[in-house]
Design an enzyme around this catalytic site. Structure first.
Site, mmCIF file in Angstrom:
data_model
loop_
_atom_site.group_PDB
_atom_site.id
_atom_site.type_symbol
_atom_site.label_atom_id
_atom_site.label_comp_id
_atom_site.label_asym_id
_atom_site.label_seq_id
_atom_site.Cartn_x
_atom_site.Cartn_y
_atom_site.Cartn_z
ATOM 1 N N HIS A 24 -1.624 0.819 5.616
ATOM 2 C CA HIS A 24 -2.296 1.881 6.368
ATOM 3 C C HIS A 24 -1.412 3.112 6.605
ATOM 4 O O HIS A 24 -1.162 3.524 7.730
ATOM 5 C CB HIS A 24 -2.800 1.341 7.706
ATOM 6 C CG HIS A 24 -3.942 0.392 7.573
ATOM 7 N ND1 HIS A 24 -4.783 0.074 8.612
ATOM 8 C CD2 HIS A 24 -4.394 -0.339 6.510
ATOM 9 C CE1 HIS A 24 -5.691 -0.801 8.198
ATOM 10 N NE2 HIS A 24 -5.461 -1.065 6.919
ATOM 11 N N GLU B 164 -16.009 4.821 7.844
ATOM 12 C CA GLU B 164 -16.611 5.900 8.616
ATOM 13 C C GLU B 164 -16.407 7.264 7.971
ATOM 14 O O GLU B 164 -15.296 7.600 7.547
ATOM 15 C CB GLU B 164 -16.012 5.963 10.022
ATOM 16 C CG GLU B 164 -16.347 4.805 10.914
ATOM 17 C CD GLU B 164 -15.848 5.013 12.336
ATOM 18 O OE1 GLU B 164 -16.037 4.099 13.159
ATOM 19 O OE2 GLU B 164 -15.268 6.087 12.636
ATOM 20 N N TYR C 152 -11.294 -8.688 10.130
ATOM 21 C CA TYR C 152 -11.287 -9.475 8.900
ATOM 22 C C TYR C 152 -11.537 -10.951 9.191
ATOM 23 O O TYR C 152 -12.069 -11.685 8.357
ATOM 24 C CB TYR C 152 -9.959 -9.302 8.168
ATOM 25 C CG TYR C 152 -9.746 -7.904 7.645
ATOM 26 C CD1 TYR C 152 -10.600 -7.351 6.690
ATOM 27 C CD2 TYR C 152 -8.683 -7.130 8.095
ATOM 28 C CE1 TYR C 152 -10.416 -6.070 6.215
ATOM 29 C CE2 TYR C 152 -8.483 -5.841 7.621
ATOM 30 C CZ TYR C 152 -9.354 -5.317 6.679
ATOM 31 O OH TYR C 152 -9.163 -4.039 6.209
ATOM 32 N N TYR D 203 -11.898 10.003 17.835
ATOM 33 C CA TYR D 203 -12.894 9.334 17.001
ATOM 34 C C TYR D 203 -12.931 7.825 17.193
ATOM 35 O O TYR D 203 -13.585 7.119 16.420
ATOM 36 C CB TYR D 203 -12.709 9.767 15.543
ATOM 37 C CG TYR D 203 -13.043 11.239 15.424
ATOM 38 C CD1 TYR D 203 -14.330 11.648 15.145
ATOM 39 C CD2 TYR D 203 -12.095 12.213 15.732
ATOM 40 C CE1 TYR D 203 -14.674 12.991 15.129
ATOM 41 C CE2 TYR D 203 -12.424 13.566 15.715
ATOM 42 C CZ TYR D 203 -13.708 13.950 15.420
ATOM 43 O OH TYR D 203 -14.043 15.282 15.430
ATOM 44 N N GLN E 49 0.802 -1.213 0.000
ATOM 45 C CA GLN E 49 0.000 0.000 0.000
ATOM 46 C C GLN E 49 0.842 1.274 0.000
ATOM 47 O O GLN E 49 0.296 2.377 -0.051
ATOM 48 C CB GLN E 49 -0.939 0.013 1.216
ATOM 49 C CG GLN E 49 -1.975 -1.092 1.187
ATOM 50 C CD GLN E 49 -2.869 -1.098 2.419
ATOM 51 O OE1 GLN E 49 -2.825 -0.197 3.263
ATOM 52 N NE2 GLN E 49 -3.699 -2.122 2.533
#
Length: 417
Positions: free
Chosen positions: A190, A286, A307, A296, A123
């Site tokens: 991430h 979200e 997962y 949050y 990623q």
């Protein structure tokens, strides 16, 4: 150019053909107000209850806008972000580490030189790009990337430099790394990341929590920049009105905490607040409206499941002192890139929030009433492409980037009658 004709009405028909009749299996579906929700697939966590009506599975709302999709450019390797230059050309990042200038006619420049090395595994890579608020005077651009730190570790970093064009070639000069996420982790997932300038010219940076457990738990650690939204000055220094400046054990750049993997963020055109959308696990993408000093919740509270199918942490969806999302999706859409539309080409879409969907391979349009989501529509359903980025061009068209090794820049324009 090859045009693809599509209307929102057709998108809704195609979506309905692909979905199952499962609303009865999901208590969340009953929370939709004013009609049937677009989303009818079973929720991954059907026993979870939304905190308020309309927090998920908003009713399907179509503006009945007829549009065409034009191919602007092709042959980009995993384009990640688009930033429009004042003359209408685009800066486009490619995940492997290249920055290109793309003309309105689809011509690709040679890669801009001078950028630092990126860690493009999995990623990682070259991520977002943004122009300085005073670009017309200083030619400064900013970009985020997965920065290799040695011993197999890496983290998100942000750099800036002066964009110089000379005889058809382009480079960045006086490159400064103005932010480095700490700590670095041995992970390839991430990173986040989006760059958004607030109304005062401060740079807001959304930062992932690196997915692995050692990183995830630090989303609630205020001495860590993992799983945070941070706010810095354009030179990398810390604004003195940041909410945690001067507090022991808290990193002064932190603006908000408890986010997961934010790949969509934009400033609300009326309120100036940062809206962000983060990836959930199995459910729980979200939409959060970020305010200074707020938490949050990730991973203490979350919608959806791991997962593996197990509960996330203690399986909590609410806890005192932790903010609720304004909206969430279960199943997930895989959000990346978002814009508030305020162009002239599509008056019926003004005020809508557009979000790219990687997993569901379409473009999501949300209708809003203040900070409340009142409807959902899904466009480009038959395109079959992962949508990585969404931008509004100076011509009022909506531009999207498709996420593959032969990626494209497409734009939505009104259908020619």
């Amino acid at each position: 150019m090859k045009n693809l004709l599509l209307t929102t009405a057709l998108a809704a028909v195609l979506a309905a053909c692909g979905g199952g009749d499962s609303a009865a299996q999901s208590p969340a579906a009953a929370q939709a107000e004013g009609g049937q929700p677009w989303e009818t697939r079973p929720a991954n966590a059907p026993s979870q209850t939304p905190a308020f009506p309309g927090q998920t599975r908003a009713p399907e709302v179509s503006a009945d806008v007829a549009f065409e999709v034009e191919t602007v450019a092709e042959g980009l390797n995993k384009p990640w972000a688009i930033a429009f230059l004042p003359d209408g050309r685009m800066l486009v990042t490619e995940k492997p580490g290249r920055l290109r200038i793309v003309t309105a006619q689809g011509e690709l420049s040679e890669p801009v030189t001078g950028l630092p090395e990126v860690d493009a595994r999995d990623q990682g890579g070259l991520l977002d790009v943004a122009l300085d608020p005073e670009f017309a005077q200083n030619d400064l651009i900013y970009w985020s990337y997965a920065e290799p730190r040695g011993n197999g570790t890496n983290a998100t970093a942000v750099a800036r430099g002066k964009l110089v064009e000379d005889g058809g070639a382009a480079r960045v000069e006086n490159v400064q790394v103005i932010f480095q996420q700490q700590p670095a982790m041995e992970s390839t997932k991430h990173y986040g990341n989006r760059l958004v300038f607030d109304r005062d010219g401060h740079l807001l940076i959304s930062l992932g929590e690196r997915s692995i457990l050692a990183g995830r738990v630090q989303a609630q650690d205020m001495n860590s920049a993992l799983g945070k939204v941070v706010r810095i000055n354009r030179d990398g220094s810390i604004p003195q009105d940041n909410p945690f400046v001067g507090q022991d054990g808290v990193r002064p750049e932190i603006f908000a905490a408890g986010v997961r993997n934010v790949q969509a963020a934009a400033l609300h055109p009326e309120t100036g607040k940062l809206w962000e959308i983060e990836h959930g696990a199995r459910g729980g993408d979200e939409l959060n409206i970020i305010e200074a000093g707020k938490n949050y919740g990730w991973p203490t509270i979350a919608y959806g499941l791991e997962y593996s199918g197990q509960p996330i942490g203690e399986g909590l969806t609410a806890k005192e002192g932790l903010e609720q999302p304004a909206y969430y999706w279960d199943p997930v859409i895989g959000p990346s890139g978002m814009i508030f539309y305020d162009g002239d080409l599509f008056p019926a879409w003004n005020g809508s929030l557009f979000v790219g969907a990687l997993r569901d391979k379409h473009l999501v349009r949300l209708t809003l009433d203040g900070e409340r989501v009142t409807g959902e529509d899904r466009l480009l359903v038959d395109l079959g492409e992962r949508i990585r980025e969404v931008e509004v061009g100076p011509d009022g068209a909506i531009y999207v980037a498709t996420d593959n090794e032969q990626g494209k820049i497409l734009k939505l324009v009104p259908r020619a009658d």
